[in-house]
Scaffold this motif. Structure first.
Motif, PDB file in Angstrom:
ATOM      1  N   VAL A  66       1.021  -1.355  -0.224  1.00 56.21           N
ATOM      2  CA  VAL A  66      -0.124   0.084   0.162  1.00 56.21           C
ATOM      3  C   VAL A  66       0.562   1.458   0.159  1.00 56.21           C
ATOM      4  O   VAL A  66       0.821   1.976  -0.428  1.00 56.21           O
ATOM      5  CB  VAL A  66      -0.953   0.396   1.127  1.00 56.21           C
ATOM      6  CG1 VAL A  66      -1.441   1.753   1.580  1.00 56.21           C
ATOM      7  CG2 VAL A  66      -2.270  -1.215   1.004  1.00 56.21           C
ATOM      8  N   ILE A  67       1.988   1.154   0.471  1.00 58.03           N
ATOM      9  CA  ILE A  67       2.656   2.335   0.706  1.00 58.03           C
ATOM     10  C   ILE A  67       3.487   2.354  -0.279  1.00 58.03           C
ATOM     11  O   ILE A  67       4.336   3.910  -0.966  1.00 58.03           O
ATOM     12  CB  ILE A  67       3.654   1.722   1.681  1.00 58.03           C
ATOM     13  CG1 ILE A  67       3.206   2.093   3.250  1.00 58.03           C
ATOM     14  CG2 ILE A  67       5.153   3.386   2.143  1.00 58.03           C
ATOM     15  CD1 ILE A  67       2.579   3.368   3.713  1.00 58.03           C
ATOM     16  N   ARG A  68       4.195   1.403  -1.100  1.00 56.77           N
ATOM     17  CA  ARG A  68       4.949   1.426  -2.244  1.00 56.77           C
ATOM     18  C   ARG A  68       3.608   1.609  -3.820  1.00 56.77           C
ATOM     19  O   ARG A  68       4.433   2.108  -4.567  1.00 56.77           O
ATOM     20  CB  ARG A  68       5.353   0.448  -2.644  1.00 56.77           C
ATOM     21  CG  ARG A  68       6.722   0.417  -1.100  1.00 56.77           C
ATOM     22  CD  ARG A  68       7.896  -0.867  -2.146  1.00 56.77           C
ATOM     23  NE  ARG A  68       8.750  -0.633  -0.263  1.00 56.77           N
ATOM     24  CZ  ARG A  68       9.625  -2.205  -0.628  1.00 56.77           C
ATOM     25  NH1 ARG A  68       9.095  -2.883  -1.460  1.00 56.77           N
ATOM     26  NH2 ARG A  68      10.199  -2.150   0.748  1.00 56.77           N
ATOM     27  N   ALA A  69       2.179   1.960  -3.671  1.00 54.18           N
ATOM     28  CA  ALA A  69       2.366   1.879  -4.602  1.00 54.18           C
ATOM     29  C   ALA A  69       1.986   3.401  -5.519  1.00 54.18           C
ATOM     30  O   ALA A  69       2.069   4.440  -4.732  1.00 54.18           O
ATOM     31  CB  ALA A  69       0.758   2.274  -4.440  1.00 54.18           C
ATOM     32  N   PRO A  70       2.070   3.939  -6.232  1.00 60.35           N
ATOM     33  CA  PRO A  70       1.985   4.979  -6.828  1.00 60.35           C
ATOM     34  C   PRO A  70       1.016   5.776  -7.247  1.00 60.35           C
ATOM     35  O   PRO A  70      -0.140   5.573  -7.195  1.00 60.35           O
ATOM     36  CB  PRO A  70       2.894   4.890  -8.664  1.00 60.35           C
ATOM     37  CG  PRO A  70       2.425   3.232  -8.737  1.00 60.35           C
ATOM     38  CD  PRO A  70       1.618   2.305  -7.420  1.00 60.35           C
ATOM     39  N   ALA A  71       1.728   6.554  -7.262  1.00 61.87           N
ATOM     40  CA  ALA A  71       0.037   7.435  -7.496  1.00 61.87           C
ATOM     41  C   ALA A  71       0.026   8.342  -9.037  1.00 61.87           C
ATOM     42  O   ALA A  71       0.647   7.565  -9.578  1.00 61.87           O
ATOM     43  CB  ALA A  71       1.162   9.274  -7.306  1.00 61.87           C
ATOM     44  N   PHE A  72      -1.629   8.643  -9.019  1.00 58.23           N
ATOM     45  CA  PHE A  72      -2.159   8.054 -10.706  1.00 58.23           C
ATOM     46  C   PHE A  72      -1.827   9.758 -10.582  1.00 58.23           C
ATOM     47  O   PHE A  72      -2.959  10.199 -10.232  1.00 58.23           O
ATOM     48  CB  PHE A  72      -2.908   7.509 -10.618  1.00 58.23           C
ATOM     49  CG  PHE A  72      -2.407   5.858 -10.332  1.00 58.23           C
ATOM     50  CD1 PHE A  72      -2.603   5.234 -11.750  1.00 58.23           C
ATOM     51  CD2 PHE A  72      -3.314   5.500  -8.889  1.00 58.23           C
ATOM     52  CE1 PHE A  72      -2.125   3.881 -11.225  1.00 58.23           C
ATOM     53  CE2 PHE A  72      -2.939   4.300  -8.485  1.00 58.23           C
ATOM     54  CZ  PHE A  72      -2.352   3.570  -9.567  1.00 58.23           C
ATOM     55  N   CYS A  73      -1.876   9.373 -12.087  1.00 59.05           N
ATOM     56  CA  CYS A  73      -2.627  11.441 -12.756  1.00 59.05           C
ATOM     57  C   CYS A  73      -4.390  11.151 -12.501  1.00 59.05           C
ATOM     58  O   CYS A  73      -4.463  10.443 -13.257  1.00 59.05           O
ATOM     59  CB  CYS A  73      -2.222  11.063 -14.125  1.00 59.05           C
ATOM     60  SG  CYS A  73      -2.744  12.836 -14.765  1.00 59.05           S
ATOM     61  N   ASP A  74      -5.162  12.196 -12.499  1.00 58.48           N
ATOM     62  CA  ASP A  74      -6.514  12.089 -12.636  1.00 58.48           C
ATOM     63  C   ASP A  74      -7.225  12.998 -13.453  1.00 58.48           C
ATOM     64  O   ASP A  74      -8.171  12.346 -13.638  1.00 58.48           O
ATOM     65  CB  ASP A  74      -6.517  14.004 -11.111  1.00 58.48           C
ATOM     66  CG  ASP A  74      -6.576  13.754  -9.729  1.00 58.48           C
ATOM     67  OD1 ASP A  74      -5.631  12.435  -9.329  1.00 58.48           O
ATOM     68  OD2 ASP A  74      -6.433  14.409  -8.904  1.00 58.48           O
ATOM     69  N   ASP A  75      -6.470  13.258 -14.343  1.00 55.12           N
ATOM     70  CA  ASP A  75      -7.338  13.474 -15.985  1.00 55.12           C
ATOM     71  C   ASP A  75      -7.254  12.097 -16.861  1.00 55.12           C
ATOM     72  O   ASP A  75      -7.979  11.598 -16.876  1.00 55.12           O
ATOM     73  CB  ASP A  75      -6.006  14.222 -16.445  1.00 55.12           C
ATOM     74  CG  ASP A  75      -6.083  15.629 -15.880  1.00 55.12           C
ATOM     75  OD1 ASP A  75      -7.274  15.983 -15.202  1.00 55.12           O
ATOM     76  OD2 ASP A  75      -5.332  16.282 -16.475  1.00 55.12           O
ATOM     77  N   CYS A  76      -5.815  11.719 -16.647  1.00 56.14           N
ATOM     78  CA  CYS A  76      -6.075  10.022 -17.571  1.00 56.14           C
ATOM     79  C   CYS A  76      -5.961   9.049 -16.930  1.00 56.14           C
ATOM     80  O   CYS A  76      -5.798   7.115 -17.463  1.00 56.14           O
ATOM     81  CB  CYS A  76      -4.776  10.340 -18.542  1.00 56.14           C
ATOM     82  SG  CYS A  76      -3.158  10.146 -17.896  1.00 56.14           S
TER      83      CYS A  76
END
Length: 89
Positions: A66-76
């Motif tokens: 859970v901690i290592r999960a990357p962030a995601f772009c809110d647009d695409c």
């Protein structure tokens, strides 16, 4: 949080999936800290405390995921390599 999206080719807002869970997982790592002075006692109790310690350690794997999960772009929805908080922008 902001970050550079490779797919959008610009700086976009980014977010993590399940942000509340990320906060609780950070607390999970600190749960064992008060028991460090008791490690000799924990190691000698094979009936209760040692199995409970093993259950705690098994939970570290999913917590790290859970901690290592990357962030995601809110647009695409693409991965953001190095997000930075809005305060740093």
């Amino acid at each position: 949080m902001r970050g550079h999206c490779q797919r959008c080719a610009r700086e976009v807002s980014a977010s993590y999936k399940q942000p509340a869970l990320r906060r609780w997982v950070k607390v999970y790592f600190l749960l064992g800290a008060p028991f460090i002075p008791l490690l000799p006692i924990i190691g000698s109790d094979f009936a209760v405390m040692l199995p409970l310690t093993m259950v705690y350690l098994i939970g570290l794997g999913p917590a790290l995921a859970v901690i290592r999960a990357p962030a995601f772009c809110d647009d695409c929805g693409a991965f953001i390599e190095t997000p930075r908080s809005s305060a740093q922008a």
